[in-house]
Design a protein around this motif. Structure first.
Motif, PDB file in Angstrom:
ATOM      1  N   LEU A   1       0.835  -1.198   0.000  1.00  0.00           N
ATOM      2  CA  LEU A   1       0.000   0.000   0.000  1.00  0.00           C
ATOM      3  C   LEU A   1       0.870   1.248   0.000  1.00  0.00           C
ATOM      4  O   LEU A   1       0.546   2.242  -0.671  1.00  0.00           O
ATOM      5  CB  LEU A   1      -0.927  -0.015   1.216  1.00  0.00           C
ATOM      6  N   HIS A   2       1.978   1.206   0.723  1.00  0.00           N
ATOM      7  CA  HIS A   2       2.879   2.360   0.751  1.00  0.00           C
ATOM      8  C   HIS A   2       3.456   2.644  -0.632  1.00  0.00           C
ATOM      9  O   HIS A   2       3.542   3.807  -1.063  1.00  0.00           O
ATOM     10  CB  HIS A   2       4.011   2.099   1.750  1.00  0.00           C
ATOM     11  N   ARG A   3       3.811   1.597  -1.363  1.00  0.00           N
ATOM     12  CA  ARG A   3       4.325   1.792  -2.730  1.00  0.00           C
ATOM     13  C   ARG A   3       3.236   2.373  -3.633  1.00  0.00           C
ATOM     14  O   ARG A   3       3.516   3.227  -4.489  1.00  0.00           O
ATOM     15  CB  ARG A   3       4.854   0.471  -3.281  1.00  0.00           C
ATOM     16  N   MET A   4       1.994   1.909  -3.460  1.00  0.00           N
ATOM     17  CA  MET A   4       0.892   2.472  -4.251  1.00  0.00           C
ATOM     18  C   MET A   4       0.705   3.944  -3.911  1.00  0.00           C
ATOM     19  O   MET A   4       0.463   4.773  -4.796  1.00  0.00           O
ATOM     20  CB  MET A   4      -0.402   1.703  -3.971  1.00  0.00           C
TER      21      MET A   4
ATOM     22  N   TYR B   1      -6.105 -16.902   2.065  1.00  0.00           N
ATOM     23  CA  TYR B   1      -7.526 -16.682   1.845  1.00  0.00           C
ATOM     24  C   TYR B   1      -7.796 -15.283   1.290  1.00  0.00           C
ATOM     25  O   TYR B   1      -8.513 -15.119   0.286  1.00  0.00           O
ATOM     26  CB  TYR B   1      -8.261 -16.876   3.168  1.00  0.00           C
ATOM     27  N   PHE B   2      -7.231 -14.259   1.932  1.00  0.00           N
ATOM     28  CA  PHE B   2      -7.428 -12.891   1.464  1.00  0.00           C
ATOM     29  C   PHE B   2      -6.923 -12.724   0.034  1.00  0.00           C
ATOM     30  O   PHE B   2      -7.589 -12.123  -0.809  1.00  0.00           O
ATOM     31  CB  PHE B   2      -6.684 -11.900   2.378  1.00  0.00           C
ATOM     32  N   SER B   3      -5.731 -13.260  -0.242  1.00  0.00           N
ATOM     33  CA  SER B   3      -5.137 -13.086  -1.570  1.00  0.00           C
ATOM     34  C   SER B   3      -5.928 -13.824  -2.640  1.00  0.00           C
ATOM     35  O   SER B   3      -6.109 -13.316  -3.758  1.00  0.00           O
ATOM     36  CB  SER B   3      -3.686 -13.565  -1.568  1.00  0.00           C
TER      37      SER B   3
ATOM     38  N   LEU C   1      -4.077  -8.169   4.277  1.00  0.00           N
ATOM     39  CA  LEU C   1      -4.801  -7.223   3.430  1.00  0.00           C
ATOM     40  C   LEU C   1      -3.861  -6.561   2.434  1.00  0.00           C
ATOM     41  O   LEU C   1      -4.211  -6.355   1.266  1.00  0.00           O
ATOM     42  CB  LEU C   1      -5.471  -6.161   4.300  1.00  0.00           C
ATOM     43  N   ASP C   2      -2.653  -6.250   2.864  1.00  0.00           N
ATOM     44  CA  ASP C   2      -1.666  -5.633   1.988  1.00  0.00           C
ATOM     45  C   ASP C   2      -1.322  -6.552   0.822  1.00  0.00           C
ATOM     46  O   ASP C   2      -1.226  -6.115  -0.331  1.00  0.00           O
ATOM     47  CB  ASP C   2      -0.408  -5.309   2.805  1.00  0.00           C
ATOM     48  N   GLU C   3      -1.165  -7.841   1.112  1.00  0.00           N
ATOM     49  CA  GLU C   3      -0.893  -8.797   0.037  1.00  0.00           C
ATOM     50  C   GLU C   3      -2.100  -8.951  -0.876  1.00  0.00           C
ATOM     51  O   GLU C   3      -1.962  -9.158  -2.093  1.00  0.00           O
ATOM     52  CB  GLU C   3      -0.479 -10.145   0.629  1.00  0.00           C
TER      53      GLU C   3
END
Length: 407
Positions: free
Chosen positions: A93-96, A239-241, A287-289
């Motif tokens: 998220l930081h890179r985005m 699961y999230f990914s 969530l970040d992944e």
């Protein structure tokens, strides 16, 4: 007709289900655009102060003590600007954000001011100004108000569904598609308790069936008196990914849907929250992944994509006696995507002095979540502003769409 009570698995299918709209918005198509929109509901109430820390607030360290993220701590937060820093578990998220593909909106909340998960989630997904019975969600009503430019899928318009439970945010007259990942995380104790409490109030017989089924399942699988193990960090990340990445693959297809919704559970951190190392950190990392999986799976369509992430309410400003946080009010909302004018934290910061806290316990809300959602729906999907105020978010005429979110 004989009715069967849904199993725990059936009740939880909605936590990983993509529901998507198979139309293209007419006005966006006329402009030569092919916009995609995905909304992610973070169920359980996310600690916004632990996700995006106000490191420039002079009262921050006194409020959270050893639990306060800082730029020079053992696990240093990721600098966003001179006032805010991101949890170190979220480097993608930081890179985005640095690539101007992410916007963070802080001290934000729905109109809800109580602390019930059920009422908070219903209001978040219904778009109504107060809790109450609703048969449709704001996203479905938004889509119903758009003039379609034709179906994306030329082979037909039949709805298909996996699992009997549809999240409220997408219920309504607009046609939907649905999909569930093969992985389904086991229900947490808190989730089971809240489901049983809900059904005891509205359907005592069903609650009894569910309670008996839950006890039988636990006895069969884990032994009498033993609790089922909580999913490990690796399970949650996978699961999230899978859920988010597959949602993005659907949206990226030339003949696929263009709008979808996804719900991710687990954000109720009453104890052992673990802001930098622990449960919340693991969830934020998962969530970040998932956000990285969305970007990677969208491919070239990423430049026309917006993803919104919101939760029903925030958590208490202070840490409680079990190293967790309780139900609060204001929190953060996130926007990511290549269609954004990103790299910004949007906030009307209320301050963290005791006198500035809402009811002497919560981050005070200064931005209405509906303003952010209206801004995206108006400027990305070209939803009509009058329809947004009267139908999508009824009674919100005084809440103006947030301008300047799109590139």
């Amino acid at each position: 007709m004989r009715l069967h009570a849904p199993s725990r698995r059936a009740l939880l299918l909605a936590s990983g289900t993509l529901f998507a709209w198979a139309h293209l918005p007419k006005f966006a198509r006329a402009e030569g655009r092919d916009p995609r929109f995905l909304t992610i509901i973070l169920r359980g109430a996310l600690d916004g102060l632990a996700t995006v820390a106000p490191v420039g607030d002079p009262d921050w360290l006194a409020l959270r003590g050893d639990n306060a993220l800082t730029l020079d701590g053992k696990l240093a937060a990721l600098k966003l600007d001179e006032f805010f820093a991101l949890n170190p578990a979220m480097p993608n998220l930081h890179r985005m954000f640095e690539a101007k593909e992410a916007i963070i909106v802080h001290a934000i909340a729905t109109p809800y001011r109580e602390r019930s998960h059920f009422d908070g989630q219903d209001l978040l997904e219904s778009g109504l100004p107060k809790p109450g019975a609703s048969e449709s969600g704001w996203l479905n009503r938004a889509l119903s108000g758009l003039t379609p430019a034709g179906r994306v899928d030329p082979r037909g318009s039949k709805v298909f569904a996996v699992g009997p439970v549809t999240p409220l945010v997408v219920r309504g007259p607009a046609p939907v598609l649905s999909w569930s990942p093969q992985r389904v995380l086991p229900a947490s104790e808190d989730t089971v308790r809240r489901l049983l409490a809900l059904y005891r109030d509205c359907d005592a017989k069903l609650a009894g069936v569910l309670e008996d089924n839950s006890k039988l399942t636990a006895s069969e699988q884990f032994g009498t008196g033993q609790k089922p193990p909580a999913p490990g960090p690796g399970q949650v990340r996978a699961y999230f990914s899978e859920a988010a990445g597959t949602a993005a693959k659907f949206l990226a297809q030339p003949d696929g849907p263009r709008v979808g919704a996804l719900a991710l559970d687990g954000w109720d951190t009453h104890f052992n929250e673990g802001i930098a190392q622990g449960r919340l950190s693991q969830l934020l990392g998962a969530l970040d992944e998932a956000l990285a999986a969305i970007k990677n799976s969208m491919g070239p369509a990423w430049r026309e994509t917006v993803v919104s992430l919101a939760t029903e309410f925030g958590r208490t400003a202070r840490i409680n006696g079990t190293d967790g946080t309780d139900h609060g009010t204001a929190t953060v909302a996130l926007l990511v995507g290549g269609a954004l004018k990103g790299g910004r934290v949007i906030a009307d910061w209320p301050g963290l002095k005791p006198a500035n806290l809402y009811q002497d316990r919560d981050l005070k809300p200064t931005i209405d979540l509906r303003a952010m959602l209206k801004g995206v729906l108006r400027d990305h999907l070209r939803a009509d502003e009058k329809t947004l105020a009267e139908t999508v978010f009824p009674g919100s005429e005084a809440v103006k769409p947030m301008a300047g979110l799109m590139a």
